[in-house]
Design a protein around this motif. Structure first.
Motif, PDB file in Angstrom:
ATOM      1  N   SER A 148       0.831  -1.199   0.000  1.00 45.96           N
ATOM      2  CA  SER A 148       0.000   0.000   0.000  1.00 45.96           C
ATOM      3  C   SER A 148       0.871   1.257   0.000  1.00 45.96           C
ATOM      4  CB  SER A 148      -0.912  -0.002   1.229  1.00 45.96           C
ATOM      5  OG  SER A 148      -1.642   1.193   1.313  1.00 45.96           O
ATOM      6  N   THR A 149       0.414   2.255  -0.730  1.00 44.57           N
ATOM      7  CA  THR A 149       1.082   3.560  -0.724  1.00 44.57           C
ATOM      8  C   THR A 149       0.280   4.574   0.088  1.00 44.57           C
ATOM      9  OG1 THR A 149      -0.045   4.140  -2.794  1.00 44.57           O
ATOM     10  CG2 THR A 149       2.143   3.121  -2.965  1.00 44.57           C
ATOM     11  N   ASP A 150      -0.689   4.106   0.839  1.00 44.37           N
ATOM     12  CA  ASP A 150      -1.532   4.987   1.643  1.00 44.37           C
ATOM     13  C   ASP A 150      -0.688   5.640   2.737  1.00 44.37           C
ATOM     14  OD1 ASP A 150      -3.462   6.069   3.451  1.00 44.37           O
ATOM     15  OD2 ASP A 150      -4.959   4.703   2.610  1.00 44.37           O
ATOM     16  N   PRO A 151      -0.653   6.976   2.804  1.00 45.97           N
ATOM     17  CA  PRO A 151       0.151   7.639   3.840  1.00 45.97           C
ATOM     18  C   PRO A 151      -0.345   7.354   5.258  1.00 45.97           C
ATOM     19  CG  PRO A 151      -1.212   9.236   2.658  1.00 45.97           C
ATOM     20  CD  PRO A 151      -1.320   7.952   1.919  1.00 45.97           C
ATOM     21  N   ARG A 152      -1.605   6.952   5.405  1.00 42.48           N
ATOM     22  CA  ARG A 152      -2.154   6.646   6.727  1.00 42.48           C
ATOM     23  C   ARG A 152      -2.301   5.133   6.913  1.00 42.48           C
ATOM     24  NH1 ARG A 152      -7.089   8.000   7.779  1.00 42.48           N
ATOM     25  NH2 ARG A 152      -6.671   8.082  10.027  1.00 42.48           N
ATOM     26  N   PHE A 153      -1.438   4.394   6.251  1.00 43.53           N
ATOM     27  CA  PHE A 153      -1.542   2.939   6.273  1.00 43.53           C
ATOM     28  C   PHE A 153      -1.527   2.398   7.702  1.00 43.53           C
ATOM     29  CE2 PHE A 153       0.634  -1.190   6.430  1.00 43.53           C
ATOM     30  CZ  PHE A 153      -0.225  -1.953   5.657  1.00 43.53           C
ATOM     31  N   ALA A 154      -0.532   2.757   8.492  1.00 43.04           N
ATOM     32  CA  ALA A 154      -0.387   2.210   9.844  1.00 43.04           C
ATOM     33  C   ALA A 154      -1.594   2.558  10.713  1.00 43.04           C
ATOM     34  CB  ALA A 154       0.900   2.713  10.479  1.00 43.04           C
ATOM     35  N   ASP A 155      -2.080   3.789  10.599  1.00 45.81           N
ATOM     36  CA  ASP A 155      -3.229   4.193  11.418  1.00 45.81           C
ATOM     37  C   ASP A 155      -4.473   3.396  11.056  1.00 45.81           C
ATOM     38  OD1 ASP A 155      -1.669   6.068  12.695  1.00 45.81           O
ATOM     39  OD2 ASP A 155      -2.243   7.702  11.362  1.00 45.81           O
ATOM     40  N   LYS A 156      -4.692   3.177   9.767  1.00 46.86           N
ATOM     41  CA  LYS A 156      -5.874   2.435   9.331  1.00 46.86           C
ATOM     42  C   LYS A 156      -5.781   0.963   9.728  1.00 46.86           C
ATOM     43  CE  LYS A 156      -7.100   5.463   5.446  1.00 46.86           C
ATOM     44  NZ  LYS A 156      -7.278   5.550   3.979  1.00 46.86           N
ATOM     45  N   VAL A 157      -4.603   0.384   9.635  1.00 50.70           N
ATOM     46  CA  VAL A 157      -4.422  -1.006  10.065  1.00 50.70           C
ATOM     47  C   VAL A 157      -4.735  -1.129  11.548  1.00 50.70           C
ATOM     48  CG1 VAL A 157      -2.735  -2.839  10.442  1.00 50.70           C
ATOM     49  CG2 VAL A 157      -2.756  -1.605   8.271  1.00 50.70           C
ATOM     50  N   ALA A 158      -4.201  -0.213  12.350  1.00 52.75           N
ATOM     51  CA  ALA A 158      -4.452  -0.262  13.795  1.00 52.75           C
ATOM     52  C   ALA A 158      -5.944  -0.112  14.094  1.00 52.75           C
ATOM     53  CB  ALA A 158      -3.653   0.837  14.485  1.00 52.75           C
ATOM     54  N   ASP A 159      -6.618   0.756  13.356  1.00 51.55           N
ATOM     55  CA  ASP A 159      -8.049   0.983  13.576  1.00 51.55           C
ATOM     56  C   ASP A 159      -8.854  -0.286  13.295  1.00 51.55           C
ATOM     57  OD1 ASP A 159     -10.534   2.302  13.914  1.00 51.55           O
ATOM     58  OD2 ASP A 159     -10.639   2.701  11.764  1.00 51.55           O
ATOM     59  N   ILE A 160      -8.600  -0.920  12.143  1.00 51.32           N
ATOM     60  CA  ILE A 160      -9.405  -2.079  11.744  1.00 51.32           C
ATOM     61  C   ILE A 160      -9.045  -3.314  12.564  1.00 51.32           C
ATOM     62  CG2 ILE A 160      -9.881  -3.648   9.822  1.00 51.32           C
ATOM     63  CD1 ILE A 160      -9.587  -1.196   7.973  1.00 51.32           C
ATOM     64  N   VAL A 161      -7.760  -3.556  12.778  1.00 46.68           N
ATOM     65  CA  VAL A 161      -7.365  -4.706  13.591  1.00 46.68           C
ATOM     66  C   VAL A 161      -7.908  -4.562  15.011  1.00 46.68           C
ATOM     67  CG1 VAL A 161      -5.411  -5.950  14.590  1.00 46.68           C
ATOM     68  CG2 VAL A 161      -5.344  -5.241  12.196  1.00 46.68           C
TER      69      VAL A 161
END
Length: 364
Positions: A148-161
């Protein structure tokens, strides 16, 4: 041959015992039948063995008693290859074939041929297959990945997990997506069904009867599926299905995991979210559909109901999908998400590191 009472009891225990193999039981019966005065040729017929086998076990018993009937299996064949060659095969299997071979991946035959030519040690493809099976190696398998090239990748992963592993108390977590343009494919000749001694057979030629667009929402807590099929995928169809998916949970906090399609953020959808503050959207990072559990379910229905199906019309395809959903919901089982945020991010970082190394090596 005469047996003592003790010997007879011992042999009968072996012949009828459940703690020894059937082969040992047969050997004991051979001795008992011989002691009864039966002819060896008749014993061979009764035991289902050859006459020399009868002589073998009578001689073993005469020499060693009951212990002779428990003789270990003959030794295995001589080791086919040396430990060095064995280690080389295992090492090569875990790497891409050398460039000079022109191979994209190893097979048992290409590996056996390569080793035979390079080491002078003749090995068979059967031996290679057994070695791979012993070590759980499957070099023919191929996977895919997307970073993923999403700049908020880590934040979104933490949110969904976080929603998967520790959902808010009393809240409902849904994962939602659509699988676009599933084709209703029909074969040009009738399907030959499974028979007693023959597998299912079909012609490779097919005709297309149109497509449908299934929507599905998975309840992360219960495993239940809400689904529907629509002729076209647009913002209005998405909003209508979203209302259907959340309707059974009126009055509760609802968290919906979905991807970043433009149809998920139309003005009508935003207005509906404003009017329903108990519904919260959580978007996966771009290129990260693996975070959405409904994608796992779409893979299951594709393998079990769609890919090998034969559909004479779109309506039959839709009925099949709905029937599968109804059957799934008779005994739904939720998927067990186990990876933490840190574990997921660590795997992504490792993949990124490997890609950087590969690019650096290729540029030399």
């Amino acid at each position: 041959m005469e047996l003592t009472a003790e010997q007879g009891a011992e042999l009968r225990a072996l012949a009828t015992g459940t703690e020894v193999s059937a082969a040992v039981g047969t050997r004991a019966r051979i001795v008992l039948w011989h002691a009864e005065g039966r002819m060896k040729k008749d014993i061979a017929v009764l035991a289902g063995v050859s006459r020399p086998t009868v002589d073998l076990w009578l001689a073993r018993y005469a020499a060693d008693g009951a212990a002779g009937l428990l003789a270990a299996k003959p030794g295995g064949p001589r080791e086919q290859v040396s430990a060095d060659v064995r280690s080389r095969v295992l090492a090569l299997t875990r790497t891409t074939p050398p460039a000079e071979t022109g191979l994209s991946h190893w097979s048992t035959r290409t590996m056996a041929d390569y080793i035979t030519r390079r080491t002078g040690t003749s090995v068979s493809h059967h031996w290679v297959a057994n070695l791979w099976r012993e070590h759980g190696l499957k070099p023919q398998k191929q996977g895919t990945f997307t970073l993923s090239t999403d700049p908020r990748f880590a934040d979104k992963v933490a949110d969904i997990v976080g929603l998967y592993l520790d959902p808010p108390g009393g809240a409902v977590v849904l994962t939602l997506d659509e699988k676009t343009r599933i084709q209703a494919l029909d074969r040009t000749q009738p399907l030959l069904p499974i028979e007693f001694d023959r597998s299912e057979r079909r012609t490779h030629e097919y005709v297309r009867h149109g497509t449908t667009n299934p929507f599905a929402a998975l309840n992360v807590g219960t495993g239940e599926i809400v689904g529907d099929c629509v002729p076209s995928r647009n913002g209005s169809a998405f909003l209508a299905f979203c209302k259907k998916a959340v309707a059974p949970h009126a009055g509760r906090e609802i968290h919906v995991v979905l991807d970043n399609l433009s149809t998920h953020t139309t003005p009508e959808v935003r207005d509906w979210l404003d009017a329903n503050p108990n519904v919260h959207f959580h978007f996966t990072p771009t290129g990260s559909s693996w975070l959405n559990q409904i994608e796992t379910w779409f893979g299951i229905i594709t393998r079990q109901a769609v890919r090998r199906g034969t559909f004479a019309s779109v309506q039959i395809l839709i009925r099949t999908i709905r029937a599968y959903i109804a059957f799934w919901n008779t005994e739904p089982r939720p998927f067990q998400w186990t990876a933490t945020t840190d574990e997921s991010l660590a795997k992504v970082r490792l993949t990124q590191l490997n890609i950087r190394k590969l690019v650096a090596n290729n540029s030399k």
